[in-house]
Design a protein around this motif. Structure first.
Motif, mmCIF file in Angstrom:
data_model
loop_
_atom_site.group_PDB
_atom_site.id
_atom_site.type_symbol
_atom_site.label_atom_id
_atom_site.label_comp_id
_atom_site.label_asym_id
_atom_site.label_seq_id
_atom_site.Cartn_x
_atom_site.Cartn_y
_atom_site.Cartn_z
ATOM 1 N N THR A 249 0.604 -1.252 -0.187
ATOM 2 C CA THR A 249 0.077 0.154 -0.385
ATOM 3 C C THR A 249 1.061 1.423 -0.362
ATOM 4 O O THR A 249 0.280 2.075 -0.363
ATOM 5 N N GLY A 250 2.108 1.239 0.481
ATOM 6 C CA GLY A 250 3.037 1.949 1.198
ATOM 7 C C GLY A 250 3.671 2.813 -0.244
ATOM 8 O O GLY A 250 3.673 3.577 -1.133
ATOM 9 N N CYS A 251 4.377 1.482 -0.697
ATOM 10 C CA CYS A 251 4.506 1.429 -2.408
ATOM 11 C C CYS A 251 3.868 1.971 -3.059
ATOM 12 O O CYS A 251 4.352 2.916 -4.490
ATOM 13 N N ILE A 252 2.774 1.236 -4.067
ATOM 14 C CA ILE A 252 1.595 3.033 -4.190
ATOM 15 C C ILE A 252 1.646 4.037 -4.007
ATOM 16 O O ILE A 252 1.346 4.849 -5.171
ATOM 17 N N ALA A 253 0.954 4.038 -2.847
ATOM 18 C CA ALA A 253 0.513 5.604 -3.202
ATOM 19 C C ALA A 253 1.796 6.623 -2.824
ATOM 20 O O ALA A 253 1.812 7.766 -3.783
ATOM 21 N N GLY A 254 3.257 6.154 -2.802
ATOM 22 C CA GLY A 254 4.770 7.149 -2.436
ATOM 23 C C GLY A 254 4.927 6.662 -4.579
ATOM 24 O O GLY A 254 5.077 8.437 -4.915
ATOM 25 N N ALA A 255 4.681 5.665 -5.441
ATOM 26 C CA ALA A 255 5.103 6.107 -6.439
ATOM 27 C C ALA A 255 4.315 6.578 -6.982
ATOM 28 O O ALA A 255 4.177 7.283 -7.599
ATOM 29 N N LYS A 256 2.566 6.880 -7.011
ATOM 30 C CA LYS A 256 1.849 8.078 -7.365
ATOM 31 C C LYS A 256 2.041 9.173 -6.980
ATOM 32 O O LYS A 256 2.062 10.292 -7.697
ATOM 33 N N LEU A 257 2.321 9.582 -5.613
ATOM 34 C CA LEU A 257 2.585 11.197 -4.998
ATOM 35 C C LEU A 257 4.721 11.810 -5.521
ATOM 36 O O LEU A 257 4.203 12.388 -6.705
ATOM 37 N N GLY A 258 5.031 10.208 -5.980
ATOM 38 C CA GLY A 258 5.848 10.526 -7.222
ATOM 39 C C GLY A 258 5.646 10.924 -8.420
ATOM 40 O O GLY A 258 5.802 11.871 -9.202
ATOM 41 N N GLU A 259 5.094 10.349 -9.047
ATOM 42 C CA GLU A 259 4.654 10.330 -10.338
ATOM 43 C C GLU A 259 3.900 11.895 -10.508
ATOM 44 O O GLU A 259 4.328 12.735 -11.618
ATOM 45 N N VAL A 260 3.593 12.194 -9.663
ATOM 46 C CA VAL A 260 2.835 13.792 -9.877
ATOM 47 C C VAL A 260 3.575 14.778 -9.877
ATOM 48 O O VAL A 260 3.752 15.823 -10.223
ATOM 49 N N VAL A 261 5.190 14.929 -8.457
ATOM 50 C CA VAL A 261 5.763 15.683 -8.498
ATOM 51 C C VAL A 261 6.368 15.594 -9.411
ATOM 52 O O VAL A 261 7.386 16.431 -9.946
ATOM 53 N N ASP A 262 6.970 14.204 -10.215
ATOM 54 C CA ASP A 262 8.143 13.795 -11.926
ATOM 55 C C ASP A 262 6.896 15.284 -12.532
ATOM 56 O O ASP A 262 8.279 16.029 -13.669
ATOM 57 N N GLU A 263 5.534 15.357 -12.820
ATOM 58 C CA GLU A 263 4.759 15.557 -14.322
ATOM 59 C C GLU A 263 5.368 16.956 -14.011
ATOM 60 O O GLU A 263 4.820 17.776 -14.654
ATOM 61 N N ARG A 264 4.814 17.936 -12.379
ATOM 62 C CA ARG A 264 4.582 18.748 -12.480
ATOM 63 C C ARG A 264 6.252 19.774 -11.900
ATOM 64 O O ARG A 264 5.453 20.705 -11.727
ATOM 65 N N VAL A 265 7.050 18.824 -10.966
ATOM 66 C CA VAL A 265 7.884 20.092 -10.627
ATOM 67 C C VAL A 265 9.305 19.515 -11.166
ATOM 68 O O VAL A 265 9.990 21.001 -11.459
ATOM 69 N N LEU A 266 9.189 18.476 -11.581
ATOM 70 C CA LEU A 266 10.737 17.678 -11.985
ATOM 71 C C LEU A 266 11.024 18.321 -13.577
ATOM 72 O O LEU A 266 9.676 17.824 -14.377
ATOM 73 N N ASP A 267 12.062 18.040 -14.237
ATOM 74 C CA ASP A 267 11.985 17.918 -15.430
ATOM 75 C C ASP A 267 12.075 16.835 -16.139
ATOM 76 O O ASP A 267 13.341 15.917 -16.018
ATOM 77 N N ASN A 268 11.483 15.817 -16.548
ATOM 78 C CA ASN A 268 11.212 14.328 -15.869
ATOM 79 C C ASN A 268 11.136 14.133 -17.294
ATOM 80 O O ASN A 268 11.539 12.122 -17.477
ATOM 81 N N TYR A 269 11.987 14.661 -18.570
ATOM 82 C CA TYR A 269 11.067 13.827 -19.566
ATOM 83 C C TYR A 269 13.359 14.223 -20.243
ATOM 84 O O TYR A 269 13.988 15.811 -20.021
ATOM 85 N N ARG A 270 13.699 13.548 -20.893
ATOM 86 C CA ARG A 270 14.841 13.996 -21.789
ATOM 87 C C ARG A 270 15.075 13.275 -22.762
ATOM 88 O O ARG A 270 14.690 12.019 -23.666
ATOM 89 N N CYS A 271 15.698 14.117 -23.827
ATOM 90 C CA CYS A 271 15.815 14.135 -24.894
ATOM 91 C C CYS A 271 16.948 12.925 -25.547
ATOM 92 O O CYS A 271 18.132 13.070 -24.739
ATOM 93 N N LEU A 272 16.798 11.967 -26.515
ATOM 94 C CA LEU A 272 18.060 11.298 -26.394
ATOM 95 C C LEU A 272 18.747 11.534 -27.294
ATOM 96 O O LEU A 272 19.961 11.002 -27.638
ATOM 97 N N ASN A 273 18.216 12.291 -27.842
ATOM 98 C CA ASN A 273 18.421 13.245 -29.308
ATOM 99 C C ASN A 273 19.406 13.674 -29.392
ATOM 100 O O ASN A 273 21.283 14.017 -28.951
ATOM 101 N N CYS A 274 19.596 15.057 -28.181
ATOM 102 C CA CYS A 274 19.759 15.703 -28.251
ATOM 103 C C CYS A 274 20.422 16.417 -26.738
ATOM 104 O O CYS A 274 21.899 16.824 -26.395
ATOM 105 N N GLY A 275 19.957 15.514 -25.458
ATOM 106 C CA GLY A 275 20.599 15.199 -24.088
ATOM 107 C C GLY A 275 19.177 16.902 -23.093
ATOM 108 O O GLY A 275 19.983 16.491 -22.019
ATOM 109 N N LEU A 276 18.525 17.091 -24.148
ATOM 110 C CA LEU A 276 17.875 18.482 -23.282
ATOM 111 C C LEU A 276 17.222 17.860 -21.993
ATOM 112 O O LEU A 276 16.324 16.814 -23.127
#
Length: 111
Positions: free
Chosen positions: A76-103
């Motif tokens: 239960t804790g793993c699922i809740a923590g992953a969902k919260l982290g997913e929101v932080v990844d999408e809304r706060v952090l630069d979660n995507y990396r271009c494999l072509n130019c590295g941005l």
């Protein structure tokens, strides 16, 4: 919707998912601790009831309750923590990396 790099428009994009991984780890540890704590309280009740089955019933019931409580809490804790982290990844952090130019960029910037 295909994610593109805002710099070079490449579609070769990966996600880092850093916050999701950290959230899942913290949630797993915290959930397991909470689950074991709750299970220990339940084991006390099980021990009182298990007195009728004798000492083996008390021991087996208590151990099984602690293990199952820990596993359920960890999941239960793993699922809740992953969902919260997913929101932080999408809304706060630069979660995507271009494999072509590295941005590195956030979901708010993809086209």
């Amino acid at each position: 919707m295909i994610t593109q790099c805002p710099r070079c428009r490449s579609t070769s994009i990966s996600t880092k998912d850093t916050a999701r991984k950290i959230g899942a780890l913290i949630g797993t540890v915290g959930g397991a601790a909470q689950g074991v704590t709750g299970a220990m309280a339940g084991a006390e009740v099980g021990a009182v009831i298990g007195i009728m089955a004798g000492p083996p019933g008390v021991a087996i019931g208590g151990m099984a309750g602690a293990i199952l409580g820990g596993l359920a809490g960890a999941a239960t804790g793993c699922i809740a923590g992953a969902k919260l982290g997913e929101v932080v990844d999408e809304r706060v952090l630069d979660n995507y990396r271009c494999l072509n130019c590295g941005l590195s960029f956030s979901g708010r910037h993809h086209a």
